[in-house]
Design an enzyme around this catalytic site. Structure first.
Site, PDB file in Angstrom:
ATOM      1  N   LYS A  11       0.820  -1.211   0.000  1.00  0.00           N
ATOM      2  CA  LYS A  11       0.000   0.000   0.000  1.00  0.00           C
ATOM      3  C   LYS A  11       0.863   1.275   0.000  1.00  0.00           C
ATOM      4  CE  LYS A  11      -3.831  -2.331   2.387  1.00  0.00           C
ATOM      5  NZ  LYS A  11      -4.818  -2.213   3.504  1.00  0.00           N
ATOM      6  N   TYR A  51     -12.676  -2.014  -3.010  1.00  0.00           N
ATOM      7  CA  TYR A  51     -13.117  -2.080  -1.603  1.00  0.00           C
ATOM      8  C   TYR A  51     -14.641  -1.965  -1.452  1.00  0.00           C
ATOM      9  CZ  TYR A  51      -8.293  -2.023   0.077  1.00  0.00           C
ATOM     10  OH  TYR A  51      -6.986  -2.350   0.360  1.00  0.00           O
ATOM     11  N   ASN A 114      -1.786   0.276   6.815  1.00  0.00           N
ATOM     12  CA  ASN A 114      -1.258  -0.982   7.361  1.00  0.00           C
ATOM     13  C   ASN A 114      -0.413  -1.794   6.375  1.00  0.00           C
ATOM     14  OD1 ASN A 114      -3.356  -1.805   5.800  1.00  0.00           O
ATOM     15  ND2 ASN A 114      -4.463  -2.903   7.401  1.00  0.00           N
ATOM     16  N   HIS A 117      -2.016  -5.449   1.654  1.00  0.00           N
ATOM     17  CA  HIS A 117      -3.305  -6.127   1.505  1.00  0.00           C
ATOM     18  C   HIS A 117      -3.049  -7.615   1.290  1.00  0.00           C
ATOM     19  CE1 HIS A 117      -7.322  -7.157   0.004  1.00  0.00           C
ATOM     20  NE2 HIS A 117      -6.695  -7.848  -0.929  1.00  0.00           N
ATOM     21  N   GLU A 128      -9.605 -10.544  -7.275  1.00  0.00           N
ATOM     22  CA  GLU A 128      -8.700  -9.399  -7.104  1.00  0.00           C
ATOM     23  C   GLU A 128      -7.523  -9.474  -8.086  1.00  0.00           C
ATOM     24  OE1 GLU A 128      -9.856  -8.925  -2.376  1.00  0.00           O
ATOM     25  OE2 GLU A 128      -7.829  -9.558  -2.899  1.00  0.00           O
TER      26      GLU A 128
HETATM   27  N1  UDP Z   1      -9.481  -0.346   7.586  1.00  0.00           N
HETATM   28  C1  UDP Z   1      -9.518   0.851   8.259  1.00  0.00           C
HETATM   29  N2  UDP Z   1     -10.165   0.905   9.474  1.00  0.00           N
HETATM   30  C2  UDP Z   1     -10.775  -0.179  10.028  1.00  0.00           C
HETATM   31  C3  UDP Z   1     -10.732  -1.406   9.332  1.00  0.00           C
HETATM   32  C4  UDP Z   1     -10.085  -1.453   8.117  1.00  0.00           C
HETATM   33  O1  UDP Z   1      -8.985   1.850   7.782  1.00  0.00           O
HETATM   34  O2  UDP Z   1     -11.344  -0.071  11.130  1.00  0.00           O
HETATM   35  C5  UDP Z   1      -8.789  -0.425   6.281  1.00  0.00           C
HETATM   36  C6  UDP Z   1      -7.414  -1.096   6.391  1.00  0.00           C
HETATM   37  O3  UDP Z   1      -6.525  -0.467   5.470  1.00  0.00           O
HETATM   38  C7  UDP Z   1      -7.731  -2.524   5.973  1.00  0.00           C
HETATM   39  C8  UDP Z   1      -8.794  -2.292   4.889  1.00  0.00           C
HETATM   40  O4  UDP Z   1      -9.561  -1.209   5.378  1.00  0.00           O
HETATM   41  O5  UDP Z   1      -6.601  -3.212   5.523  1.00  0.00           O
HETATM   42  C9  UDP Z   1      -9.695  -3.474   4.616  1.00  0.00           C
HETATM   43  O6  UDP Z   1     -10.273  -3.906   5.848  1.00  0.00           O
HETATM   44  P1  UDP Z   1     -10.365  -5.446   6.208  1.00  0.00           P
HETATM   45  O7  UDP Z   1     -11.254  -5.575   7.380  1.00  0.00           O
HETATM   46  O8  UDP Z   1     -10.701  -6.239   4.978  1.00  0.00           O
HETATM   47  O9  UDP Z   1      -8.871  -5.771   6.705  1.00  0.00           O
HETATM   48  P2  UDP Z   1      -7.738  -6.679   6.054  1.00  0.00           P
HETATM   49  O10 UDP Z   1      -8.402  -7.804   5.315  1.00  0.00           O
HETATM   50  O11 UDP Z   1      -6.944  -5.768   5.147  1.00  0.00           O
HETATM   51  O12 UDP Z   1      -6.910  -7.160   7.217  1.00  0.00           O
HETATM   52 MG    MG Z   2      -9.879  -7.792   3.886  1.00  0.00          MG
END
Ligand code: UDP
Ligand code: MG
Length: 139
Positions: A11, A51, A114, A117, A128
């Site tokens: 990212k 997303y 974070n 992905h 994806e």
């Molecule tokens: N995210 C965020 N706040 C939250 C949860 C998620 O900004 O409370 C963002 C974060 O960058 C995350 C992405 O949205 O990686 C997708 O969320 P997901 O729950 O799918 O997490 P992941 O699968 O990436 O661990």
């Molecule tokens: Mg996810």
């Protein structure tokens, strides 16, 4: 059916912090082979679509803004049990909760920024990967 492939993005924060080399090293050291890769920047339309499942979540707007704020590295990775093993390698969404030695523990700044992905299922890995790469770009 397990495809043994997953999809990842390094990212914008990974690129800004200069950690892409270290992260890619961790990925290949963990046994993942790179089947496709590109350095690109998501348009707002692409980020919204990617997303889409989070469209109703409060962080959606911020997430789209962040994911379009700079370039990313997108890749398709291959390894036995790729989806689950890659999720284990990256760690929990929030780096504060991520296990020691995981990519997010080492390199993520926050729950939003974070670092990486990782697809959450074989089905989504396929969707994806196809979203970012044509058949001719996958090896
Ligand atoms: N995210 C965020 N706040 C939250 C949860 C998620 O900004 O409370 C963002 C974060 O960058 C995350 C992405 O949205 O990686 C997708 O969320 P997901 O729950 O799918 O997490 P992941 O699968 O990436 O661990
Ligand atoms: Mg996810």
């Amino acid at each position: 059916m397990a495809t043994n492939r997953t999809f990842t993005m390094l990212k914008p924060d990974s690129i800004e912090s200069g950690n892409t080399g270290n992260i890619l090293q961790m990925i290949t050291d963990a046994g993942f082979a790179i089947k496709a890769m590109k350095y690109t920047r998501l348009s707002e339309e692409q980020a919204k679509k990617f997303y889409e499942v989070h469209a109703e979540r409060p962080f959606y707007g911020e997430l789209v803004e962040y994911m379009t704020s700079g370039p990313i590295i997108a890749a398709i990775l291959e390894k036995e049990n790729a989806v689950a093993d890659f999720r284990a390698l990256i760690g929990a969404t929030d780096p504060a909760e991520a296990a020691e030695g995981t990519i997010r523990k080492k390199y993520a700044e926050s729950k939003g920024r974070n670092a990486v992905h990782g697809s959450d299922s074989d089905e989504n890995a396929q969707i994806e990967g196809d979203f970012h790469f044509s058949a001719a770009e996958i090896f």
